[in-house]
Scaffold this motif. Structure first.
Motif, PDB file in Angstrom:
ATOM      1  N   GLY A  37       0.810  -1.213   0.000  1.00 48.23           N
ATOM      2  CA  GLY A  37       0.000   0.000   0.000  1.00 48.23           C
ATOM      3  C   GLY A  37       0.843   1.263   0.000  1.00 48.23           C
ATOM      4  O   GLY A  37       0.523   2.246  -0.697  1.00 48.23           O
ATOM      5  N   VAL A  38       1.931   1.252   0.746  1.00 49.35           N
ATOM      6  CA  VAL A  38       2.829   2.400   0.781  1.00 49.35           C
ATOM      7  C   VAL A  38       3.494   2.590  -0.582  1.00 49.35           C
ATOM      8  O   VAL A  38       3.618   3.716  -1.080  1.00 49.35           O
ATOM      9  N   MET A  39       3.902   1.472  -1.196  1.00 48.64           N
ATOM     10  CA  MET A  39       4.503   1.549  -2.539  1.00 48.64           C
ATOM     11  C   MET A  39       3.520   2.179  -3.529  1.00 48.64           C
ATOM     12  O   MET A  39       3.895   3.067  -4.322  1.00 48.64           O
ATOM     13  N   LEU A  40       2.268   1.757  -3.490  1.00 44.96           N
ATOM     14  CA  LEU A  40       1.266   2.309  -4.403  1.00 44.96           C
ATOM     15  C   LEU A  40       1.072   3.800  -4.149  1.00 44.96           C
ATOM     16  O   LEU A  40       1.052   4.604  -5.092  1.00 44.96           O
ATOM     17  N   ALA A  41       0.943   4.167  -2.880  1.00 53.69           N
ATOM     18  CA  ALA A  41       0.736   5.573  -2.540  1.00 53.69           C
ATOM     19  C   ALA A  41       1.907   6.439  -3.003  1.00 53.69           C
ATOM     20  O   ALA A  41       1.709   7.551  -3.511  1.00 53.69           O
ATOM     21  N   ARG A  42       3.106   5.936  -2.837  1.00 52.00           N
ATOM     22  CA  ARG A  42       4.288   6.686  -3.274  1.00 52.00           C
ATOM     23  C   ARG A  42       4.323   6.814  -4.803  1.00 52.00           C
ATOM     24  O   ARG A  42       4.694   7.855  -5.349  1.00 52.00           O
ATOM     25  N   THR A  43       3.935   5.751  -5.505  1.00 50.94           N
ATOM     26  CA  THR A  43       4.028   5.733  -6.970  1.00 50.94           C
ATOM     27  C   THR A  43       3.051   6.705  -7.613  1.00 50.94           C
ATOM     28  O   THR A  43       3.375   7.378  -8.596  1.00 50.94           O
ATOM     29  N   ARG A  90       3.084   8.671   9.020  1.00 48.01           N
ATOM     30  CA  ARG A  90       1.642   8.838   8.847  1.00 48.01           C
ATOM     31  C   ARG A  90       1.119   7.949   7.727  1.00 48.01           C
ATOM     32  O   ARG A  90       0.046   7.330   7.861  1.00 48.01           O
ATOM     33  N   LEU A  91       1.852   7.869   6.626  1.00 47.78           N
ATOM     34  CA  LEU A  91       1.425   7.044   5.498  1.00 47.78           C
ATOM     35  C   LEU A  91       1.323   5.578   5.917  1.00 47.78           C
ATOM     36  O   LEU A  91       0.342   4.893   5.598  1.00 47.78           O
ATOM     37  N   ARG A  92       2.312   5.085   6.644  1.00 44.80           N
ATOM     38  CA  ARG A  92       2.290   3.689   7.073  1.00 44.80           C
ATOM     39  C   ARG A  92       1.153   3.443   8.073  1.00 44.80           C
ATOM     40  O   ARG A  92       0.484   2.407   8.013  1.00 44.80           O
ATOM     41  N   GLU A  93       0.923   4.391   8.959  1.00 44.33           N
ATOM     42  CA  GLU A  93      -0.158   4.232   9.940  1.00 44.33           C
ATOM     43  C   GLU A  93      -1.514   4.186   9.257  1.00 44.33           C
ATOM     44  O   GLU A  93      -2.364   3.343   9.586  1.00 44.33           O
ATOM     45  N   ARG A  94      -1.732   5.074   8.302  1.00 40.28           N
ATOM     46  CA  ARG A  94      -3.015   5.098   7.581  1.00 40.28           C
ATOM     47  C   ARG A  94      -3.201   3.828   6.750  1.00 40.28           C
ATOM     48  O   ARG A  94      -4.301   3.282   6.672  1.00 40.28           O
ATOM     49  N   THR A  95      -2.120   3.375   6.134  1.00 43.62           N
ATOM     50  CA  THR A  95      -2.205   2.163   5.320  1.00 43.62           C
ATOM     51  C   THR A  95      -2.501   0.952   6.192  1.00 43.62           C
ATOM     52  O   THR A  95      -3.345   0.110   5.842  1.00 43.62           O
ATOM     53  N   ALA A  96      -1.835   0.855   7.341  1.00 45.99           N
ATOM     54  CA  ALA A  96      -2.076  -0.261   8.257  1.00 45.99           C
ATOM     55  C   ALA A  96      -3.507  -0.243   8.776  1.00 45.99           C
ATOM     56  O   ALA A  96      -4.169  -1.292   8.870  1.00 45.99           O
ATOM     57  N   ALA A 103       4.095  12.368   1.063  1.00 50.72           N
ATOM     58  CA  ALA A 103       3.516  12.052   2.362  1.00 50.72           C
ATOM     59  C   ALA A 103       4.590  11.704   3.380  1.00 50.72           C
ATOM     60  O   ALA A 103       5.600  11.080   3.041  1.00 50.72           O
ATOM     61  N   GLU A 104       4.378  12.115   4.613  1.00 50.93           N
ATOM     62  CA  GLU A 104       5.289  11.768   5.701  1.00 50.93           C
ATOM     63  C   GLU A 104       5.198  10.269   5.956  1.00 50.93           C
ATOM     64  O   GLU A 104       4.110   9.700   6.037  1.00 50.93           O
ATOM     65  N   GLU A 105       6.353   9.609   6.062  1.00 49.34           N
ATOM     66  CA  GLU A 105       6.413   8.150   6.073  1.00 49.34           C
ATOM     67  C   GLU A 105       5.601   7.528   7.206  1.00 49.34           C
ATOM     68  O   GLU A 105       4.822   6.590   6.981  1.00 49.34           O
TER      69      GLU A 105
END
Length: 296
Positions: free
Chosen positions: A177-183, A195-201, A191-193
């Protein structure tokens, strides 16, 4: 979370803001749960004086799943569309627009401002065409018309979107999910890493249902060119698009605005295919201003 029977299926939704304020219905995109609308944007829209309703589309999140219903593969869908044939799909974007209209009926709402992002913008376009009597205004965010002559997504963005995770282990799903969001995200507003990981999880824990996006994609491809339909939309329309969107290039937004009579267009440099915190205030103010002008 509240749920409602709408268009013959169960839809899960959330409400924010004054229940007596003008309603605003948010429609999210391909394979995305309602939580992809940032809380900060929802709260900002509510602070502008709206009753904000966001919901899980069919086949995603906590809403009704069409388990076991097969959709044509992407290659078959694309080939049929290229030769002018409409493939048979489990449901259409028009059906999904009827879900939104049914949710308004279930909530006793006669009319609402309709805001859709990406595939949600396509659904919102159908909503405005099919349910103009329920639509106070339309805002189409980083969406497009289905015009086959428009530039396609960047290959890396499309690959990231349609590639499935290698396993269902939570860490693998979050990494994916993080890879997709970054791409597909905004190069100007990364996005701040944490926060992005927390939202994805949180999204993974809320619901993981990889079959739904397959049927979503079939509905998008089968929908074809919406420009003839868009020419008949009469509700006040705003089109928002990022100038650096790798998934739905900005030409899609420009074509949408050009196809809807009287539509306004706003593009933002550095904005990709996400809703960055840095743009929340600007986007909320722009959407709210459009909605209030439409209701004046």
């Amino acid at each position: 979370m509240p749920k409602a029977q709408a268009n013959g299926i169960e839809i899960h939704y959330e409400e924010h803001g004054d229940p007596n304020a003008p309603p605003m219905l948010l429609i999210m995109g391909f394979g995305a749960q309602l939580t992809l609308w940032p809380d900060e944007l929802v709260e900002a829209l509510a602070a502008h004086g709206f009753r904000v309703i966001r919901y899980d589309n069919r086949d995603i999140g906590l809403s009704h799943k069409f388990d076991g219903v097969k959709a044509p593969g992407l290659v078959k869908l694309t080939l049929l569309s290229k030769i002018g044939l409409t493939p048979k799909v489990p449901y259409t974007l028009a059906d999904m627009a009827d879900d939104g209209a049914g949710l308004l009926d279930a909530l006793g709402i006669a009319k609402a401002h309709i805001v859709g992002a990406s595939m949600g913008g396509m659904i919102a376009q159908h909503f405005a065409a099919r349910h103009a009597d329920k639509c106070l205004s339309l805002t189409s965010i980083f969406s497009t018309t289905g015009n086959p002559k428009l530039p396609p997504a960047k290959p890396e963005a499309m690959k990231a979107l349609v590639t499935r995770p290698k396993s269902t282990e939570e860490k693998v799903l979050v990494d994916h999910g993080v890879m997709l969001a970054r791409t597909i995200g905004s190069p100007g507003y990364p996005a701040e890493e944490e926060r992005l990981r927390e939202r994805t999880a949180a999204s993974v824990r809320r619901s993981f249902y990889p079959e739904g996006p397959t049927r979503h994609l079939s509905a998008i491809v089968a929908d074809g060119d919406r420009r003839p339909m868009l020419k008949g939309i009469s509700v006040p329309t705003l089109v928002l698009h990022g100038e650096d969107d790798p998934l739905v290039p900005c030409e899609g937004g420009r074509d949408t605005a050009a196809s809807i009579p009287g539509a306004k267009l706003k593009t933002i440099p550095g904005w990709g295919h996400d809703l960055p915190l840095e743009l929340v205030d600007e986007l909320a103010a722009t959407i709210a201003e459009h909605a209030k002008e439409s209701a004046a």
